[in-house]
Design an enzyme around this catalytic site. Structure first.
Site, short mmCIF file in Angstrom:
data_model
loop_
_atom_site.label_atom_id
_atom_site.label_comp_id
_atom_site.label_asym_id
_atom_site.label_seq_id
_atom_site.Cartn_x
_atom_site.Cartn_y
_atom_site.Cartn_z
N CYS A 276 0.81 -1.23 0.00
CA CYS A 276 0.00 0.00 0.00
C CYS A 276 0.83 1.27 0.00
O CYS A 276 0.78 2.04 -0.96
CB CYS A 276 -0.92 0.00 1.23
SG CYS A 276 -2.08 -1.37 1.22
N1 LIG Z 1 -2.81 -5.95 2.01
C1 LIG Z 1 -3.27 -4.92 2.71
O1 LIG Z 1 -2.92 -4.77 3.88
C2 LIG Z 1 -4.24 -3.93 2.11
C3 LIG Z 1 -4.84 -3.01 2.97
C4 LIG Z 1 -5.78 -2.10 2.45
C5 LIG Z 1 -6.06 -2.14 1.08
N2 LIG Z 1 -5.44 -3.04 0.25
C6 LIG Z 1 -5.83 -3.03 -1.15
O2 LIG Z 1 -6.68 -4.13 -1.39
C7 LIG Z 1 -6.48 -4.64 -2.70
C8 LIG Z 1 -6.13 -6.12 -2.64
O3 LIG Z 1 -4.90 -6.26 -1.93
P1 LIG Z 1 -4.44 -7.62 -1.29
O4 LIG Z 1 -3.31 -7.28 -0.39
O5 LIG Z 1 -5.58 -8.40 -0.74
O6 LIG Z 1 -3.89 -8.38 -2.59
P2 LIG Z 1 -3.49 -9.92 -2.69
O7 LIG Z 1 -2.49 -10.01 -3.80
O8 LIG Z 1 -3.15 -10.47 -1.35
O9 LIG Z 1 -4.83 -10.63 -3.14
C9 LIG Z 1 -5.46 -10.39 -4.33
C10 LIG Z 1 -6.16 -11.65 -4.78
O10 LIG Z 1 -6.86 -11.36 -5.98
C11 LIG Z 1 -6.75 -12.46 -6.83
N3 LIG Z 1 -7.02 -12.05 -8.20
C12 LIG Z 1 -6.21 -11.42 -9.08
N4 LIG Z 1 -6.85 -11.22 -10.25
C13 LIG Z 1 -8.10 -11.70 -10.09
C14 LIG Z 1 -9.22 -11.78 -10.94
N5 LIG Z 1 -9.20 -11.31 -12.18
N6 LIG Z 1 -10.33 -12.34 -10.45
C15 LIG Z 1 -10.36 -12.84 -9.18
N7 LIG Z 1 -9.33 -12.80 -8.33
C16 LIG Z 1 -8.20 -12.25 -8.79
C17 LIG Z 1 -5.36 -12.97 -6.59
O11 LIG Z 1 -5.20 -14.33 -7.02
C18 LIG Z 1 -5.22 -12.80 -5.09
O12 LIG Z 1 -5.66 -13.95 -4.38
C19 LIG Z 1 -5.39 -3.77 -3.32
O13 LIG Z 1 -5.99 -2.73 -4.02
C20 LIG Z 1 -4.69 -3.21 -2.11
O14 LIG Z 1 -4.05 -1.98 -2.40
C21 LIG Z 1 -4.55 -3.95 0.76
#
Ligand SMILES: NC(=O)c1ccc[n+]([C@@H]2O[C@H](COP(=O)([O-])OP(=O)(O)OC[C@H]3O[C@@H](n4cnc5c(N)ncnc54)[C@H](O)[C@@H]3O)[C@@H](O)[C@H]2O)c1
Length: 439
Positions: A276
């Site tokens: 992030c």
């Molecule tokens: N990790 C954090 O602490 C955090 C906190 C707040 C916000 N975010 C935001 O949340 C969002 C997700 O982050 P995350 O950390 O969970 O990512 P992540 O990489 O852990 O998980 C994303 C998931 O989405 C899946 N994915 C990718 N393409 C896809 C598709 N076309 N259809 C279905 N699934 C698909 C991936 O396989 C993966 O399991 C991002 O925008 C991030 O900036 C993350």
């Protein structure tokens, strides 16, 4: 069905919790949210393109260190459905998108995952669906990228389907706040969209904070992360100045934090990490250019923060030099690979950058991180390394122990006693110790 009738039906179903909530993207954000929806009493569908993740969940296994297997097994026993089959989305009533929003190689927003996900859901959208985007993104994404795609098939947002943006504020590994207790900001494309979104989220989290539009909700998330990135840049700069003056920045921050108002303590470190803080500010930078605005604070903080690993390397070189040792050939043990303590997430971790700098400098390097038994396959980084267990002997065999991430599991007294030289980037050791150099 007219707009208010569609809304009334949705609200009535929501009030009975007679909704299936589909979570699309089961990563660090989506998986805890899916678990929370199960706990809140909803039927849950999880969709991901990663078959290995879906298989793990189906067999009751977690792939995220701070989420225990028994929570997954309990959710599986309660009947949640995990799938890679997007046609299952038709049966769900709510579709919450939690997929990655990285930067591309030009450090510009890459909405590829969000758009691919939206397009995979389009064939299954039907009247009555609530779609919520949770991925962090720039103001205008929901309105400019999701709404036209959803409406191209003839469904009208606000009448037939409801569209909201509600940013995720997950803080992995934080024992104080959970998905349920972190207030959730939400903006709707139309007032009906907001009502539908609020009706669902208020049953998932304790406190829902409505804002006037999806753009306001998108900007709120960026505001929070930019606030953090800029303040970390500030303390990192202050750290360099304090270091030159022979002052301990951590002592100063702790003293300043006794002021009961108007000061928020941020701690310096070896650089920014995670999915992030190093990424999100540049979503705003990119969008602001469209409006003729240069976001100079953000750029400057990015410059300072991204230079921190190099600064740490300079401190390492001079600390070794003081012992008549070059970096080349010196045995350097990096403590903590994850980007922050007590978790296993290596994404954009400055520790990994430090490993690379050590490799470039010819050091004999290793790492210790109980959360990372083996260095995983990462797209941009390759190391054939495994966790080194900390013992008096393994510590004594090093020329320098570099504390990059201060996991609570490390035995700091043992490290202090046996490491000949410690480079401490986290202010773990206070006071004067002959073998500790702050960095
Ligand atoms: N990790 C954090 O602490 C955090 C906190 C707040 C916000 N975010 C935001 O949340 C969002 C997700 O982050 P995350 O950390 O969970 O990512 P992540 O990489 O852990 O998980 C994303 C998931 O989405 C899946 N994915 C990718 N393409 C896809 C598709 N076309 N259809 C279905 N699934 C698909 C991936 O396989 C993966 O399991 C991002 O925008 C991030 O900036 C993350």
């Amino acid at each position: 069905m007219n707009a208010s009738a569609a809304l009334q039906t949705f609200l009535a179903q929501a009030s009975r919790k007679d909704l299936q909530i589909g979570i699309v993207g089961l990563g660090y954000v989506g998986l805890p949210l899916a678990l929370r929806c199960v706990d809140a009493g909803f039927r849950v569908l999880g969709l991901d393109i990663d078959a290995a993740k879906v298989e793990a969940l189906k067999s009751g296994r977690s792939y995220i260190k701070h989420i225990a297997d028994d929570r997954i097994a309990a959710a599986e026993a309660s009947g949640w459905e995990m799938s890679t089959d997007f046609s299952r989305a038709r049966a769900a009533d709510v579709l919450i998108i939690c997929v990655p929003t990285p930067l591309n190689k030009h450090r510009e927003p890459d909405l590829g995952f969000v758009i691919a996900t939206t397009e995979s859901l389009l064939p299954y959208l039907r009247p009555g669906h609530l779609v919520s985007l949770e991925s962090t993104t720039y103001p205008g994404t929901t309105e400019e990228e999701l709404r036209p795609r959803i409406e191209q098939g003839g469904l009208k947002v606000g009448d037939d389907v409801f569209l909201v943006y509600s940013p995720e504020r997950e803080d992995p590994g934080n024992p104080t706040f959970t998905t349920r207790t972190i207030p959730k900001v939400i903006g709707g494309t139309t007032p009906n969209c907001l009502k539908a979104g609020q009706a669902v989220y208020q049953m998932i989290v304790d406190d829902v904070v409505p804002v006037s539009s999806t753009q306001a909700a998108e900007m709120t998330k960026l505001m929070e992360n930019i606030h953090r990135a800029v303040n970390i840049g500030l303390v990192n700069e202050m750290k360099i100045a304090a270091d030159r003056m022979g002052l301990d920045i951590h002592e100063i921050i702790s003293a300043a934090a006794t002021k009961p108002f108007g000061f928020v303590p941020y701690r310096p470190g070896p650089g920014l990490g995670g999915h992030c803080i190093p990424i999100d500010p540049f979503y705003l930078t990119w969008k602001a250019r469209e409006y003729g605005v240069n976001t100079r604070f953000i750029e400057l903080a990015g410059e300072i923060n991204s230079a921190m690993p190099l600064w740490v390397m300079q401190k390492l070189a001079s600390a070794l030099n003081a012992q008549a040792k070059p970096v080349r050939g010196s045995r350097v043990l990096v403590l903590g690979l994850a980007y922050k303590k007590n978790i296993d997430d290596l994404r954009h971790s400055p520790s990994v950058e430090l490993l690379e700098l050590l490799r470039d400098a010819g050091a004999d390097f290793a790492y210790s991180d109980p959360y990372v038994p083996h260095f995983p396959k990462l797209r941009e980084h390759r190391f054939d390394l495994s966790h080194t267990t900390l013992t008096p002997a393994s510590l004594a065999a090093c020329d320098c122990v570099l504390i990059a991430t201060d996991h609570d599991d490390f035995d700091y007294a043992m490290i202090l006693q046996h490491a000949p030289l410690i480079l401490d980037t986290r202010g773990r050791y206070q006071g004067i110790h002959t073998n500790v150099v702050a960095a």
